[in-house]
Write an enzyme that holds these catalytic residues in place. Sequence first.
Site, short mmCIF file in Angstrom:
data_model
loop_
_atom_site.label_atom_id
_atom_site.label_comp_id
_atom_site.label_asym_id
_atom_site.label_seq_id
_atom_site.Cartn_x
_atom_site.Cartn_y
_atom_site.Cartn_z
N HIS A 108 41.22 45.14 31.85
CA HIS A 108 39.82 45.22 32.31
C HIS A 108 39.31 46.67 32.30
CE1 HIS A 108 39.99 41.09 34.52
NE2 HIS A 108 39.61 40.97 33.26
N HIS B 82 45.32 36.62 36.79
CA HIS B 82 44.04 37.36 36.78
C HIS B 82 43.63 37.58 35.33
CE1 HIS B 82 40.93 40.18 38.03
NE2 HIS B 82 41.46 41.11 37.26
N ASP C 124 37.44 48.42 34.15
CA ASP C 124 37.50 49.22 35.38
C ASP C 124 38.92 49.68 35.70
OD1 ASP C 124 38.06 46.47 36.02
OD2 ASP C 124 37.77 46.92 38.15
ZN LIG Z 1 40.80 43.16 36.75
#
Ligand SMILES: [Zn+2]
Length: 260
Positions: A57, A114, A59
């Site tokens: 991801h 996730h 971030d």
């Molecule tokens: Zn994440």
Amino acid sequence: MHSQRLIPVPALADNYIWLLAESNRCLIVDPGEAPPVLAALQRESLTPTTILLTHHHPDHIAGVAGLLATYPGLPVIAPHDERIATATRRVADGEQVHIDAPRADFVVIEIPGHTRSHIAFFGAGVVFAGDTLFSVGCGRMFEGTPPVMLASLDRLAQLPGNTLLCCGHEYTLANCAFARSVDAGNIDLQQRAEQVRTLRARGEPTVPVALELEHATNPFLRVDTPAIRTSCARAIGAAAAEDRIARFAWLRREKDGFRA
Ligand SMILES: [Zn+2]
């Protein structure tokens, strides 16, 4: 012998980028942006030696290029996922990661759910768990199902209780509000919520936190406790609540829709 220091660097809206430092060297975990890391390195007089990435991801990885611009040639250790283009070494479950400075040996633990390729780094008394396990919460299942995510949480739960959890976000205050809604009689949780309120009021991080405190307070690690079983049975029925995956799925669904 220099002692090691864990430094959470706040970044973006509510991310933590982690530094593990020893003497004047450090490793960097999940740099979602470069500027706050560069500032922390300067402030603490640290030179980075390695970047560890838990998942793809933005971030968690978007700061890698900016760090490499300042520190060319830094090794970037990441899971097997082509979405992380900056990786110089890709690691899989059970692989060892040895770092000279700070002196540390990590073992890679694959914890999908996730994201499908999410990993944790466990070593030096610490687990860098990215967005899989948060304090008093867990990550959303973007690329996984409840049994996959629960199996990943089970693996993290098996680590020694004194392991310090270093997670990717400061979500603990909101997580405590949800946890109290499903585990109302939990005294440890009430005390943790009070501690978290105090820390956040001072602008201080609520992590790292020992896994043993998570066992006592985190509903997603407590799906087998009488308290969570009872809350779940009330919501989905006693028969359905006999299944621990169903209990976990119910908790995650409730959290998704929870507003304090
Ligand atoms: Zn994440």
